[in-house]
Design a protein around this motif. Structure first.
Motif, PDB file in Angstrom:
ATOM      1  N   LEU A 162      11.968  -1.200  50.648  1.00  0.00           N
ATOM      2  CA  LEU A 162      10.698  -0.487  50.568  1.00  0.00           C
ATOM      3  C   LEU A 162      10.395   0.173  51.902  1.00  0.00           C
ATOM      4  O   LEU A 162      10.733  -0.358  52.967  1.00  0.00           O
ATOM      5  CB  LEU A 162       9.562  -1.460  50.215  1.00  0.00           C
ATOM      6  CG  LEU A 162       9.706  -2.245  48.915  1.00  0.00           C
ATOM      7  CD1 LEU A 162       8.588  -3.269  48.803  1.00  0.00           C
ATOM      8  CD2 LEU A 162       9.709  -1.309  47.713  1.00  0.00           C
ATOM      9  N   THR A 211       2.683   0.459  48.875  1.00  0.00           N
ATOM     10  CA  THR A 211       2.901   0.467  47.428  1.00  0.00           C
ATOM     11  C   THR A 211       2.472  -0.889  46.878  1.00  0.00           C
ATOM     12  O   THR A 211       2.358  -1.863  47.629  1.00  0.00           O
ATOM     13  CB  THR A 211       4.380   0.711  47.092  1.00  0.00           C
ATOM     14  OG1 THR A 211       5.179  -0.330  47.675  1.00  0.00           O
ATOM     15  CG2 THR A 211       4.841   2.069  47.615  1.00  0.00           C
ATOM     16  N   TYR A 245      12.456  -7.657  47.193  1.00  0.00           N
ATOM     17  CA  TYR A 245      11.999  -6.494  47.947  1.00  0.00           C
ATOM     18  C   TYR A 245      12.013  -6.805  49.437  1.00  0.00           C
ATOM     19  O   TYR A 245      11.496  -7.841  49.874  1.00  0.00           O
ATOM     20  CB  TYR A 245      10.592  -6.099  47.502  1.00  0.00           C
ATOM     21  CG  TYR A 245      10.522  -5.624  46.067  1.00  0.00           C
ATOM     22  CD1 TYR A 245      10.849  -4.310  45.734  1.00  0.00           C
ATOM     23  CD2 TYR A 245      10.138  -6.485  45.045  1.00  0.00           C
ATOM     24  CE1 TYR A 245      10.790  -3.867  44.417  1.00  0.00           C
ATOM     25  CE2 TYR A 245      10.071  -6.046  43.722  1.00  0.00           C
ATOM     26  CZ  TYR A 245      10.404  -4.743  43.425  1.00  0.00           C
ATOM     27  OH  TYR A 245      10.349  -4.309  42.126  1.00  0.00           O
ATOM     28  N   HIS A 251       4.788   3.291  53.871  1.00  0.00           N
ATOM     29  CA  HIS A 251       4.184   3.858  52.669  1.00  0.00           C
ATOM     30  C   HIS A 251       3.731   2.704  51.773  1.00  0.00           C
ATOM     31  O   HIS A 251       4.543   2.097  51.070  1.00  0.00           O
ATOM     32  CB  HIS A 251       5.184   4.743  51.917  1.00  0.00           C
ATOM     33  CG  HIS A 251       5.576   5.973  52.671  1.00  0.00           C
ATOM     34  ND1 HIS A 251       6.473   5.953  53.722  1.00  0.00           N
ATOM     35  CD2 HIS A 251       5.167   7.269  52.541  1.00  0.00           C
ATOM     36  CE1 HIS A 251       6.633   7.178  54.197  1.00  0.00           C
ATOM     37  NE2 HIS A 251       5.847   7.998  53.502  1.00  0.00           N
TER      38      HIS A 251
END
Length: 262
Positions: free
Chosen positions: A195, A201, A83, A199
């Protein structure tokens, strides 16, 4: 008719080409050559078939082994993805924990399809049984060619982690994987996932925790080894410890006090 002209999928082509082994070719050639040639060719055919029947079982075992799933030597977290925060035009970081889940020392090595825009820290190493570390992966994010941000979130970059069982604790060198190429196993192909940094997560929170742990581990590795606090040896057979130093200071103080009293 269009169906008849379609080419088979690449996976099928690979399977069929994999099955074209000399073991099968020798049998077919022997059967095809028995049509003419009299007793000499018949004897040659029988000898050829007998030789084929006595092929070492190791060939069949090696073929069967290639279809079996590879036994894992490393545990990965995340298991199959890397990620990255999506920040076009910047260098971003990802992290992955690598753990040796075997009872022997294991070497690991990174590879990527984009070596010009990515690098790993460390790019490889050797882990003792149950030892783990967090590797940091750096990547430069190219700005999207269009204004569509969703296109930029898609990436074809992939990473591969390979493993190799080694004998005991030793210095890591990348040449280990070339010298023992037949013993190298591909642990996982990691796909890049971007990502949204604005935001929050669970994946982004976990990434930030792992990056912080990776920096802390790096600082620990940079520290010099602790000094030996045991007895200081000044010469052969001469050991000065804390008790002796205290005793000498006490005797010196008593001597000074005795002189002052006189």
């Amino acid at each position: 008719m269009a169906v008849a002209n379609e080419k088979p999928p690449m996976s099928e082509v690979k399977v069929w080409s994999f099955c074209r082994l000399p073991f099968w070719q020798s049998t077919n050639n022997a059967a095809a050559g028995g049509g003419g040639g009299g007793s000499g060719s018949s004897s040659l055919q029988q000898n050829h078939l007998a030789a084929a029947d006595h092929q070492p079982s190791i060939k069949v075992a090696s073929v069967a082994k290639s279809f079996l799933p590879t036994r894992r030597r490393l545990g990965l977290d995340p298991p199959n993805k890397l990620y990255f925060p999506y920040e076009p035009g910047k260098q971003v970081k990802s992290a992955i924990r690598i753990r040796n889940i075997t009872k022997t020392h294991v070497a690991f090595k990174f590879q990527t399809t984009a070596p010009k825009s990515c690098y790993m820290r460390p790019p490889g190493g050797i882990l003792a049984p149950d030892e783990s570390l967090i590797a940091t992966v750096f990547k430069f994010v190219e700005p999207p060619e269009s204004n569509d941000k969703l296109d930029g979130l898609k990436s074809r970059v992939k990473f591969k982690i390979m493993s190799l069982k080694v004998k005991g604790d030793m210095d890591y060198v990348p040449e280990l994987f070339d010298e023992q190429r037949d013993q190298v196993a591909v642990e996982q192909i990691l796909r890049v996932v971007f990502l949204e940094p604005d935001h929050p997560t669970p994946a982004l929170e976990k990434l930030n925790r792992q990056l912080a742990e990776a920096e802390a581990e790096l600082e620990i590795r940079k520290r010099p080894p602790p000094e030996d606090k045991g007895p200081r040896v000044l010469g052969e057979g001469l050991v000065i410890d804390e008790w002796k130093e205290r005793r000498e200071r006490y005797l010196a103080r008593q001597l000074v006090e005795g002189v002052d009293s006189v």
